[in-house]
Each structure stands twice: as C-alpha cells, then as structure tokens.
Design an enzyme around this catalytic site. Structure first.
Site, PDB file in Angstrom:
ATOM      1  N   VAL A  33       0.833  -1.210   0.000  1.00 19.49           N
ATOM      2  CA  VAL A  33       0.000   0.000   0.000  1.00 19.49           C
ATOM      3  C   VAL A  33       0.870   1.264   0.000  1.00 19.49           C
ATOM      4  CG1 VAL A  33      -2.023  -1.098   1.031  1.00 19.49           C
ATOM      5  CG2 VAL A  33      -0.241  -0.187   2.547  1.00 19.49           C
ATOM      6  N   HIS A  85      -4.303  -4.184  -2.908  1.00 17.00           N
ATOM      7  CA  HIS A  85      -4.716  -4.022  -1.502  1.00 17.00           C
ATOM      8  C   HIS A  85      -4.932  -2.566  -1.138  1.00 17.00           C
ATOM      9  CE1 HIS A  85      -2.922  -8.197  -0.298  1.00 17.00           C
ATOM     10  NE2 HIS A  85      -4.043  -8.288  -0.963  1.00 17.00           N
ATOM     11  N   CYS A 132     -20.298   6.966   0.928  1.00 23.83           N
ATOM     12  CA  CYS A 132     -20.667   7.222  -0.487  1.00 23.83           C
ATOM     13  C   CYS A 132     -19.624   6.701  -1.472  1.00 23.83           C
ATOM     14  CB  CYS A 132     -20.872   8.728  -0.703  1.00 23.83           C
ATOM     15  SG  CYS A 132     -19.321   9.659  -0.778  1.00 23.83           S
TER      16      CYS A 132
HETATM   17  N1  APR Z   1      14.028  -8.658  -0.325  1.00 18.35           N
HETATM   18  C1  APR Z   1      13.063  -9.478  -0.822  1.00 18.35           C
HETATM   19  N2  APR Z   1      12.185 -10.139  -0.042  1.00 18.35           N
HETATM   20  C2  APR Z   1      12.302  -9.979   1.289  1.00 18.35           C
HETATM   21  C3  APR Z   1      13.278  -9.144   1.882  1.00 18.35           C
HETATM   22  C4  APR Z   1      14.170  -8.468   1.010  1.00 18.35           C
HETATM   23  N3  APR Z   1      15.137  -7.670   1.489  1.00 18.35           N
HETATM   24  N4  APR Z   1      13.128  -9.204   3.234  1.00 18.35           N
HETATM   25  C5  APR Z   1      12.094 -10.027   3.477  1.00 18.35           C
HETATM   26  N5  APR Z   1      11.609 -10.505   2.314  1.00 18.35           N
HETATM   27  C6  APR Z   1      10.492 -11.436   2.096  1.00 18.35           C
HETATM   28  C7  APR Z   1      10.294 -12.416   3.212  1.00 18.35           C
HETATM   29  O1  APR Z   1      11.124 -13.558   3.036  1.00 18.35           O
HETATM   30  C8  APR Z   1       8.816 -12.775   3.024  1.00 18.35           C
HETATM   31  O2  APR Z   1       8.677 -13.859   2.115  1.00 18.35           O
HETATM   32  O3  APR Z   1       9.320 -10.668   2.059  1.00 18.35           O
HETATM   33  C9  APR Z   1       8.230 -11.510   2.395  1.00 18.35           C
HETATM   34  C10 APR Z   1       7.328 -10.731   3.352  1.00 18.35           C
HETATM   35  O4  APR Z   1       6.214 -11.536   3.613  1.00 18.35           O
HETATM   36  P1  APR Z   1       4.978 -10.869   4.372  1.00 18.35           P
HETATM   37  O5  APR Z   1       5.479 -10.113   5.541  1.00 18.35           O
HETATM   38  O6  APR Z   1       3.953 -11.967   4.562  1.00 18.35           O
HETATM   39  O7  APR Z   1       4.413  -9.796   3.331  1.00 18.35           O
HETATM   40  P2  APR Z   1       3.467 -10.050   2.089  1.00 18.35           P
HETATM   41  O8  APR Z   1       3.736 -11.385   1.451  1.00 18.35           O
HETATM   42  O9  APR Z   1       3.534  -8.855   1.235  1.00 18.35           O
HETATM   43  O10 APR Z   1       2.011 -10.099   2.791  1.00 18.35           O
HETATM   44  C11 APR Z   1       0.906 -10.206   1.929  1.00 18.35           C
HETATM   45  O11 APR Z   1      -0.559  -9.908   3.818  1.00 18.35           O
HETATM   46  O12 APR Z   1      -0.946  -8.808   5.778  1.00 18.35           O
HETATM   47  C12 APR Z   1      -1.321  -8.880   4.454  1.00 18.35           C
HETATM   48  O13 APR Z   1      -2.207  -7.149   3.169  1.00 18.35           O
HETATM   49  C13 APR Z   1      -1.030  -7.581   3.769  1.00 18.35           C
HETATM   50  O14 APR Z   1      -0.243  -7.234   1.531  1.00 18.35           O
HETATM   51  C14 APR Z   1      -0.001  -7.966   2.721  1.00 18.35           C
HETATM   52  C15 APR Z   1      -0.244  -9.451   2.520  1.00 18.35           C
HETATM   53 ZN    ZN Z   2     -18.941  10.365   1.332  1.00 20.60          ZN
END
Ligand code: APR
Ligand code: ZN
Length: 226
Positions: free
Chosen positions: A89, A105, A116
């Site tokens: 986001v 998202h 609205c």
């Molecule tokens: N470079 C690339 N990937 C990385 C790095 C990095 N430096 N550091 C961490 N990661 C990876 C982690 O290994 C993990 O697989 O980023 C990923 C983060 O995972 P999440 O924290 O689960 O984030 P995300 O997959 O985007 O979550 C999906 O869950 O909570 C909801 O809406 C929220 O959009 C989010 C969705």
């Molecule tokens: Zn409104």
C-alpha cells in the site's frame, strides 16, 4: 514477452518499511484483527487510524530502493509488456517512476468514504470524524483492503495472468490469497514462473532467485533488458 510482476512487503523492506511476517514484522506488533479488518475498524476506528497514520508517516519518510527503480526501468524499457501488481500500500513503486501500478490491496495515501464510496488522496494523518469531501459524512477510512474484503482490480489481474509469458513474485511470503494463488494461474496459462526472495516461500515456482530485492531485482531486470 508479457510479464506480470507481483510484489509484496519484501520489495520495500530495504527501504525501511518492514514486512508483516518476518520476525519483527507488523503482525508481531499489532493484532491484525484489530487494525486490518472491518470489525476492528468498527470496534476502535481511532486505533486503526493511528496504525495507518504511523505507516503513512513511515512511508512518506522512506525512499524507493534499487528494486523499485529496476522495476520502473523494466516497465519503461518497452522491451516487454509489463504489468506491475503490488500487494503493498506504499507509493514507492510510483516514486521510483513506475506507471499504472495495480494496487490490489489499496493505497496508504488514499482515503475512502464508507458512506458514499468517494475516494481522495491523503498525505497527512486521518482522524475518526474527518468529513468526506463529497458527502460530508464523518465516515472516512484508509483506502486499504482489509482481511475479509475483496481485493481491487481482480478481473484485470486475472486477465493478465491468463495471458502472460512470465510471472515473477518478488518479496512476498505467498500466504495471503488471492495473491498467493497467482503463480498457479500463471503456470496454468503456460507462463514461466519465478520467485525472488531471500527466503523463498517455495510455492511451486519454475525458478527461484534467492536474494534480497535490492540486488536480485536489478540483476534480474538486466537479464531481461540487457
Ligand atoms: N528482499 C526481498 N524479499 C524480502 C526481503 C528483502 N530484502 N526481506 C524479506 N523478504 C520477504 C520475506 O522472506 C517474506 O517472504 O518478504 C516476504 C514478506 O512476507 P509478508 O510479511 O507476509 O508480506 P506479504 O507477502 O507482502 O504479505 C501479503 O498480507 O498482511 C497482508 O495485506 C497484507 O499485503 C499484505 C499481505
Ligand atoms: Zn462520502
């Protein structure tokens, strides 16, 4: 070649925005039921606004990293047709020069009227009684998709997955649907699938590039555009 790129929190991790499920991730500091569900917002809208106000400030004080810039270069190179879908986001893809970013998202810098459906940009903090600029109802909320709500742009994303030649998932744990299922749809459409992640989720990708986004993504883009 048509490429669909899906990014997650990992692409912004090295910009200092943190992730959700890594050891010090957001979901270790907050209960997602309290701050990322409609029920949580109904229960305590001030807490939810505080949560997103803090993330909005964090986002505004951060900067895009080489992974964001590399993906913008890939889009602008015109060497391939590129669709950039993000679960994030933040606006770091845009600030790196990406166009037509598909925010499935929603956006931290967007607000939505629960009465609205009006949408407007916000950069400052939001508060419970902020009046909607269209209908004046005190019903504004962050324009972010919460758990239990339908992600945005799904028809467009599905159509792109069904017609892509290459699908790349960058920096996502592959734990939240429908995004976690995109790799299967792409593969069924005959696309080659790759995952770029220092800690690969291992969701049946054809190839994995295990590394941090700021080095692995620029290298990957270079391999595509020379
Ligand atoms: N470079 C690339 N990937 C990385 C790095 C990095 N430096 N550091 C961490 N990661 C990876 C982690 O290994 C993990 O697989 O980023 C990923 C983060 O995972 P999440 O924290 O689960 O984030 P995300 O997959 O985007 O979550 C999906 O869950 O909570 C909801 O809406 C929220 O959009 C989010 C969705
Ligand atoms: Zn409104």
């Amino acid at each position: 070649m048509k490429i669909v790129v899906l990014t997650g929190a990992g692409v912004s991790a090295e910009s200092g925005l943190g992730t959700f499920r890594d050891e010090d991730g957001l979901w270790t500091q907050y209960a997602l039921e309290d701050v990322a569900t409609p029920e949580g917002f109904a229960r305590d809208p001030a807490l939810v606004h505080d949560f997103y106000n803090a993330r909005r400030q964090n986002c505004l004080s951060s900067a895009p990293n080489p992974a964001h810039f590399a993906l913008a270069t890939l889009q602008k190179s015109k060497a391939h047709e590129v669709v950039l879908v993000t679960q994030n986001v933040d606006d770091l893809h845009e600030r790196a020069g990406s166009l037509d970013v598909v925010h499935m998202h929603g956006r931290l810098l967007g607000a939505l009227c629960a009465d609205c459906d009006a949408r407007w940009d916000v950069a400052a903090a939001m508060a419970v009684d902020d009046p909607c600029p269209s209908c004046a109802a005190p019903a504004s909320r962050p324009d972010v998709v919460w758990f239990g709500e339908m992600p945005y742009h799904m028809d467009e994303i599905m159509a792109d997955l069904e017609t892509c030649d290459l699908f790349a998932a960058i920096g996502t744990s592959g734990t939240v649907y429908p995004a976690a299922g995109f790799v299967d749809l792409a593969r069924q459409a005959g696309a080659h699938t790759i995952e770029i992640n220092p800690d690969p989720a291992g969701g049946g990708f054809d190839a994995v590039i295990a590394g941090p986004a700021t080095t692995a993504v620029p290298d990957w883009v270079k391999s595509l555009v020379g």
